[in-house]
Write an enzyme that holds these catalytic residues in place. Structure first.
Site, PDB file in Angstrom:
ATOM      1  N   ALA A  59       0.804  -1.236   0.000  1.00  0.00           N
ATOM      2  CA  ALA A  59       0.000   0.000   0.000  1.00  0.00           C
ATOM      3  C   ALA A  59       0.827   1.272   0.000  1.00  0.00           C
ATOM      4  O   ALA A  59       0.261   2.368   0.034  1.00  0.00           O
ATOM      5  CB  ALA A  59      -1.005   0.040   1.146  1.00  0.00           C
ATOM      6  N   ALA A  60       2.170   1.169  -0.078  1.00  0.00           N
ATOM      7  CA  ALA A  60       2.970   2.392  -0.147  1.00  0.00           C
ATOM      8  C   ALA A  60       2.643   3.180  -1.415  1.00  0.00           C
ATOM      9  O   ALA A  60       2.533   4.413  -1.392  1.00  0.00           O
ATOM     10  CB  ALA A  60       4.462   2.059  -0.087  1.00  0.00           C
ATOM     11  N   GLY A  61       2.496   2.471  -2.523  1.00  0.00           N
ATOM     12  CA  GLY A  61       2.108   3.142  -3.767  1.00  0.00           C
ATOM     13  C   GLY A  61       0.718   3.746  -3.685  1.00  0.00           C
ATOM     14  O   GLY A  61       0.461   4.818  -4.245  1.00  0.00           O
ATOM     15  N   ASP A  62      -0.183   3.067  -2.988  1.00  0.00           N
ATOM     16  CA  ASP A  62      -1.542   3.599  -2.818  1.00  0.00           C
ATOM     17  C   ASP A  62      -1.522   4.858  -1.948  1.00  0.00           C
ATOM     18  O   ASP A  62      -2.272   5.808  -2.191  1.00  0.00           O
ATOM     19  CB  ASP A  62      -2.451   2.540  -2.198  1.00  0.00           C
TER      20      ASP A  62
END
Length: 309
Positions: free
Chosen positions: A248-251
């Site tokens: 979820a870092a990209g999210d």
């Protein structure tokens, strides 16, 4: 722009993440002993919606869940975090989507997705959510829904004058006509390569710009992000952290990026805030539980310098 026009509309997936932590990723045919197992609310669409809401965005979401306990938990998670779920529907015949995630001791992950109800989002579902487009300023999409539904949302977004932000994950072929409708294309490095058919980062960027992409934001994880337009290319450095789980870092980047855009930030500042949100998320386990609040993000930005600052 009036306050009512700053709504962020997210159309995307809602998955229950089944997360295993292990010393390393197994080889093909190999069995290894893992450390822990947890379930976390996830799905790229839901993650990005929650990320934006926690950072102060006024967020509405379009998506589909099954009529099962995972669906109940995911619906509760997004609404508890302030996302308007009026247009998140339930499918009585299909289970809620799931993601099978393995996280190694460096915090890097591998992910398998079972679409479930996400795969049942139709053009008709998107059309039925037309009222959600009327007071929105930005439309944020990913590729964990059927392509026909994604394209319908993009066409409706353009018709309503929304800025279109597409996170092409997982990567799939996009026509030049569709690319021309996207205001901000935000792939990671592997998705960029798959979209362009090329292995070189620079060549891939040139290829997509030549096909009509207006603003290309390539997320590079621990190396920050590249902002590319036909006029210029800028590197926005990352923040130095010790990763625990990059899920979820990209999210988080997308959530912070779109909220910043909705508040009038320029492209560089929006990407800087995205990098900070992604870094914060990678310091905690899980998808939605790791997403930072506005207060946490502002505190991080006040006290931490990016790698090259």
């Amino acid at each position: 722009m009036s306050e009512t026009k700053k709504t962020l509309l997210v159309i995307g997936s809602l998955n229950m993440d089944l997360v295993v932590t292990a010393p390393r990723h197994p080889e093909i045919g190999e069995t290894i002993t893992a450390n822990d197992f947890h379930t976390f609310p996830g799905g790229k669409g839901a993650n990005q919606a929650v990320a934006a809401a926690r950072l102060g965005g006024n967020v509405k979401m379009i998506g589909k869940l099954g009529c099962d306990p995972f669906g109940d938990q995911l619906f509760d998670s997004i609404t508890r975090n302030g996302v308007d779920a009026t247009f998140v529907t339930r499918d009585p015949q299909t289970p809620t989507g799931v993601a099978l995630i393995t996280v190694d001791q460096q915090g890097e992950n591998t992910i398998l997705i079972v679409a479930g109800a996400n795969g049942r989002v139709t053009v008709t579902d998107v059309q039925a959510a037309a009222p959600a487009f009327t007071d929105a300023a930005i439309l944020l999409l990913q590729h964990e829904l059927p392509q026909a539904a994604v394209e319908q949302a993009i066409h409706m977004g353009k018709a309503h004058g929304l800025k279109i932000v597409l996170n092409p994950a997982p990567a799939r072929e996009l026509s030049d006509e569709l690319l021309a409708e996207i205001d901000y294309l935000v792939p990671n490095e592997s998705e960029l390569s798959l979209l362009s058919g090329l292995n070189s980062l620079e060549a891939s960027i040139r290829m997509l710009l030549s096909r009509g992409v207006q603003r290309l934001i390539v997320t590079l994880g621990g190396d920050g992000a590249i902002l590319a337009t036909p006029q210029q290319q800028i590197h926005v450095p990352a923040f130095c952290i010790e990763p625990v789980d990059t899920t979820a870092a990209g999210d988080a980047f997308l959530g912070a990026f779109t909220v910043a855009l909705s508040e009038g930030a320029d492209l560089r500042e929006a990407a800087r805030r995205g990098n900070a949100a992604g870094a914060l998320t990678a310091t905690k386990p899980g998808a939605q539980p790791s997403l930072p609040t506005r207060q946490e993000l502002e505190q991080f930005l006040r006290t931490r310098a990016s790698v090259k600052d």
